[in-house]
Scaffold this active site. Structure first.
Site, PDB file in Angstrom:
ATOM      1  N   CYS A  12       0.858  -1.181   0.000  1.00 43.05           N
ATOM      2  CA  CYS A  12       0.000   0.000   0.000  1.00 43.05           C
ATOM      3  C   CYS A  12       0.899   1.237   0.000  1.00 43.05           C
ATOM      4  O   CYS A  12       2.113   1.136   0.191  1.00 43.05           O
ATOM      5  CB  CYS A  12      -0.859  -0.008   1.252  1.00 43.05           C
ATOM      6  SG  CYS A  12       0.156  -0.001   2.736  1.00 43.05           S
ATOM      7  N   HIS A 120      -2.918  -4.106  19.253  1.00 44.49           N
ATOM      8  CA  HIS A 120      -2.186  -3.722  18.039  1.00 44.49           C
ATOM      9  C   HIS A 120      -1.485  -2.368  18.242  1.00 44.49           C
ATOM     10  O   HIS A 120      -2.084  -1.441  18.792  1.00 44.49           O
ATOM     11  CB  HIS A 120      -3.165  -3.623  16.857  1.00 44.49           C
ATOM     12  CG  HIS A 120      -2.472  -3.554  15.535  1.00 44.49           C
ATOM     13  ND1 HIS A 120      -1.900  -2.391  15.061  1.00 44.49           N
ATOM     14  CD2 HIS A 120      -2.229  -4.500  14.593  1.00 44.49           C
ATOM     15  CE1 HIS A 120      -1.354  -2.638  13.884  1.00 44.49           C
ATOM     16  NE2 HIS A 120      -1.542  -3.907  13.581  1.00 44.49           N
ATOM     17  N   GLU A 122      -0.836   0.079  16.332  1.00 41.59           N
ATOM     18  CA  GLU A 122      -1.537   1.244  15.758  1.00 41.59           C
ATOM     19  C   GLU A 122      -2.615   1.737  16.733  1.00 41.59           C
ATOM     20  O   GLU A 122      -2.730   2.935  17.006  1.00 41.59           O
ATOM     21  CB  GLU A 122      -2.201   0.870  14.428  1.00 41.59           C
ATOM     22  CG  GLU A 122      -3.034   2.006  13.856  1.00 41.59           C
ATOM     23  CD  GLU A 122      -3.979   1.552  12.734  1.00 41.59           C
ATOM     24  OE1 GLU A 122      -3.587   0.712  11.919  1.00 41.59           O
ATOM     25  OE2 GLU A 122      -5.108   2.068  12.687  1.00 41.59           O
ATOM     26  N   THR A 158      -7.251   1.193  10.998  1.00 41.37           N
ATOM     27  CA  THR A 158      -7.270   1.364   9.536  1.00 41.37           C
ATOM     28  C   THR A 158      -7.566   0.070   8.768  1.00 41.37           C
ATOM     29  O   THR A 158      -8.039   0.126   7.636  1.00 41.37           O
ATOM     30  CB  THR A 158      -5.912   1.894   9.042  1.00 41.37           C
ATOM     31  OG1 THR A 158      -4.882   1.055   9.562  1.00 41.37           O
ATOM     32  CG2 THR A 158      -5.668   3.321   9.446  1.00 41.37           C
TER      33      THR A 158
HETATM   34 FE1  F3S Z   1      -1.043   0.969   4.312  1.00 42.22          FE
HETATM   35 FE2  F3S Z   1      -1.300   3.112   5.650  1.00 42.22          FE
HETATM   36 FE3  F3S Z   1      -3.358   1.829   4.797  1.00 42.22          FE
HETATM   37  S1  F3S Z   1       0.219   1.575   6.023  1.00 42.22           S
HETATM   38  S2  F3S Z   1      -2.785  -0.286   4.813  1.00 42.22           S
HETATM   39  S3  F3S Z   1      -1.887   2.882   3.522  1.00 42.22           S
HETATM   40  S4  F3S Z   1      -3.113   2.697   6.806  1.00 42.22           S
END
Ligand code: F3S
Length: 276
Positions: A12, A120, A122, A158
């Site tokens: 990503c 986690h 995050e 996320t």
């Molecule tokens: Fe990647 Fe950031 Fe989404 S690390 S999975 S773009 S929250």
């Protein structure tokens, strides 16, 4: 046997960005693993001498520290900023967003609800931005056990599933006077999940590639398993087993957001090799 790749898979934006930052920051130390992929972490160590510390207590003598994609807790960041260490922030901007929302909304008096896994990194980072203790839940069942304030602001980790987040939001709307909803699920996760769902419906066996400690990879496995009973999560080609492919016509392949292309290519070649 035909091998089909998901129409969206792998790296990503946030992970690509973090890896570029690490490659340009030779001899740095990351606080916690930069991304949840051991193979890539080893490559960064071997080629760029970017090493991993478990937490900030292991940073003695370190000159350059990289904040990983998942971010770190606010107090640790403040401590680091008071030292003369160079701080390189590779926190994904999609993770910074819920941190900022939680800080702002909690200061405005909203009860913060975070939909995510409390263990986690995050989520721990996002939690640390709340001025009052946030509620962190992974399911509606957990939410049923807590007292809901009249004014609530809700964010999501996320990498969670949208349908599950909607269930949490629906529950809150029925119980609080005011609910501020912030959709903090990142699109990259969403697109990889949709593509995995689509592909799993037409596959006899699904190979999900990624770190076993990666939340978004585990989500992909759970989605793939809903439609394709024979779905397997692997980190490298050594874990492949010939019998998974026996009598199968279509093998679907997808990969988590922190899986580099070189690992995916290696695994596909190995599947070809063992199925000829
Ligand atoms: Fe990647 Fe950031 Fe989404 S690390 S999975 S773009 S929250």
């Amino acid at each position: 046997m035909e091998i089909r790749l998901a129409r969206k898979y792998g790296f990503c934006f946030g992970v690509k960005r973090a890896i570029e930052i690490a490659e340009n920051s030779k001899n740095a130390t990351t606080i916690g693993p930069l991304i949840h992929n051991n193979e890539e972490i080893n490559r960064l160590k071997e080629n760029f001498n970017v090493v991993t510390a478990h937490d900030i207590s292991e940073l003695e003598g370190v000159k350059k520290a990289i904040i990983r994609t998942h971010g770190i807790v606010k107090e640790d960041l403040e401590k680091l900023r008071r030292t003369d260490m160079e701080i390189i922030d590779a926190t994904c901007p999609f993770v910074t967003k819920p941190q900022q929302i939680v800080e702002k909304m909690s200061k405005e008096g909203y009860q913060i609800v975070i939909f995510g896994d409390i263990k986690h990194p995050e989520v721990q980072g996002v939690m640390s931005y709340a001025v009052n203790k946030p509620i962190v839940v992974i399911s509606v069942e957990e939410l049923e056990k807590v007292l809901i304030s009249p004014r609530v602001a809700v964010v999501s980790q996320t990498t969670r599933k949208m349908q599950e987040f909607q269930k949490i939001v629906n529950f809150l709307i029925a119980r609080a006077n005011e609910v501020r909803v912030f959709n903090t699920i990142c699109n990259a996760t969403f697109e990889n999940q949709d593509a995995a769902r689509e592909l799993s419906k037409e596959s006899d066996v699904m190979i999900v590639i990624g770190g076993k400690n990666s939340s978004n990879t585990k989500q992909l496995l759970s989605i793939a398993s809903e439609h394709c009973k024979e779905s397997y999560l692997i980190e490298n080609e050594k874990e492949l087993e010939k019998e998974w492919f026996e009598g199968k016509k279509v093998c679907g392949v997808t990969a988590g957001a922190s899986t580099p292309d070189w690992i995916i290519e290696k695994i596909i070649s190995k599947i070809r090799e063992i199925t000829v």
